[in-house]
Design an enzyme around this catalytic site. Sequence first.
Site, short mmCIF file in Angstrom:
data_model
loop_
_atom_site.label_atom_id
_atom_site.label_comp_id
_atom_site.label_asym_id
_atom_site.label_seq_id
_atom_site.Cartn_x
_atom_site.Cartn_y
_atom_site.Cartn_z
N PHE A 1 -4.22 -9.53 -9.40
CA PHE A 1 -4.76 -8.33 -8.76
C PHE A 1 -6.11 -8.05 -9.41
O PHE A 1 -6.20 -7.85 -10.62
CB PHE A 1 -3.83 -7.12 -8.89
CG PHE A 1 -4.21 -6.05 -7.91
CD1 PHE A 1 -3.79 -6.11 -6.59
CD2 PHE A 1 -5.05 -5.01 -8.29
CE1 PHE A 1 -4.20 -5.15 -5.66
CE2 PHE A 1 -5.46 -4.05 -7.37
CZ PHE A 1 -5.03 -4.13 -6.06
N ARG B 1 -14.09 0.51 -9.10
CA ARG B 1 -15.08 -0.08 -8.18
C ARG B 1 -16.44 -0.27 -8.84
O ARG B 1 -17.19 -1.16 -8.49
CB ARG B 1 -15.29 0.84 -6.97
CG ARG B 1 -14.13 0.90 -6.01
CD ARG B 1 -14.60 1.54 -4.69
NE ARG B 1 -13.50 1.99 -3.86
CZ ARG B 1 -12.82 1.23 -3.00
NH1 ARG B 1 -13.12 -0.04 -2.87
NH2 ARG B 1 -11.85 1.74 -2.27
N ASP C 1 -6.87 -12.10 1.70
CA ASP C 1 -5.54 -12.23 1.07
C ASP C 1 -4.56 -12.72 2.12
O ASP C 1 -4.43 -13.92 2.34
CB ASP C 1 -5.16 -10.88 0.43
CG ASP C 1 -3.86 -10.96 -0.34
OD1 ASP C 1 -3.33 -12.06 -0.53
OD2 ASP C 1 -3.35 -9.90 -0.76
N GLU D 1 -16.65 -9.31 3.74
CA GLU D 1 -15.45 -8.66 3.18
C GLU D 1 -15.30 -9.05 1.71
O GLU D 1 -15.77 -10.11 1.29
CB GLU D 1 -14.25 -9.11 4.03
CG GLU D 1 -12.87 -8.78 3.52
CD GLU D 1 -12.53 -7.30 3.48
OE1 GLU D 1 -13.35 -6.52 2.94
OE2 GLU D 1 -11.43 -6.94 3.93
N ASP D 2 -14.63 -8.19 0.95
CA ASP D 2 -14.44 -8.50 -0.48
C ASP D 2 -13.45 -9.64 -0.68
O ASP D 2 -13.76 -10.61 -1.38
CB ASP D 2 -14.01 -7.23 -1.25
CG ASP D 2 -12.78 -6.52 -0.68
OD1 ASP D 2 -12.24 -6.97 0.35
OD2 ASP D 2 -12.36 -5.51 -1.28
P1 IMP Z 1 -5.56 -8.86 3.75
O1 IMP Z 1 -5.54 -8.15 5.06
O2 IMP Z 1 -4.18 -9.02 3.18
O3 IMP Z 1 -6.34 -10.16 3.75
O4 IMP Z 1 -6.21 -7.84 2.77
C1 IMP Z 1 -7.45 -7.94 2.28
C2 IMP Z 1 -7.80 -6.63 1.64
O5 IMP Z 1 -6.79 -6.28 0.69
C3 IMP Z 1 -9.07 -6.72 0.84
O6 IMP Z 1 -10.16 -6.31 1.58
C4 IMP Z 1 -8.81 -5.75 -0.28
O7 IMP Z 1 -9.20 -4.46 0.11
C5 IMP Z 1 -7.33 -5.76 -0.48
N1 IMP Z 1 -6.93 -6.63 -1.59
C6 IMP Z 1 -6.33 -7.85 -1.55
N2 IMP Z 1 -6.15 -8.34 -2.79
C7 IMP Z 1 -6.64 -7.40 -3.62
C8 IMP Z 1 -6.78 -7.34 -5.06
O8 IMP Z 1 -6.42 -8.26 -5.82
N3 IMP Z 1 -7.36 -6.22 -5.54
C9 IMP Z 1 -7.80 -5.19 -4.76
N4 IMP Z 1 -7.70 -5.21 -3.42
C10 IMP Z 1 -7.12 -6.31 -2.87
MG MG Z 2 -10.77 -4.22 1.84
#
Ligand code: IMP
Ligand code: MG
Length: 185
Positions: free
Chosen positions: A158, A171, A110, A106-107
Amino acid sequence: MNSEKNDLKIKDVLFSKEDLNKKINQVGMQITEDYKDKESDGVIALCVLKGACFFFSDVVRSFDFKLYLDFVVASSYQNSSKSSGKINILKDCNMDVKGKHIILVEDIYDTGLTLQFLREHYIKKGAASVEICVLLNKQYENTKDFVKYTCFDCPDEFVVGYGIDYAEQFRYLPYVGAVDTKNLD
Ligand code: IMP
Ligand code: MG
């Protein structure tokens, strides 16, 4: 899309192309050490699209063991800069995960909702193990037990680039940068 969104600019480069290459190769070597004796059970590297697309393609090419590749599309952000809190699987892994070792790539970690949801999903489907590999971790200190492989601890910004978007923009950038959040929703 309003004009403010179109005018977003990168304010800092956080991780350059060179930073990304070097660290991803190191993590790839570590994963190879951990998985080379599991290849006979079947290992699936599962890319969480779209954000992990470039990270996935680089990290799996730094592995040195036999593995399968597959893709899942999950969504929680829906064109916003804040998580909606509800995860949807828009496209699931095509391969049968039963008895296989899954590496979820995963990228960003968060809130963790996306990865917790996906991990549970593949455990319920009978995966032998599910480990998490992320490029960026926004909760590094709190997630050492859950996220096995983190490339970079991510500042509270962000971020975009290297596959990661804001409303589908940025992207294509070869580095990870921070955008000015004052105009984001
Ligand atoms: P989580 O479910 O809150 O952990 O969300 C993770 C996903 O939120 C990541 O896979 C991203 O797609 C998106 N995300 C979280 N932070 C950022 C950011 O700073 N920039 C862009 N996408 C983000
Ligand atoms: Mg994502």
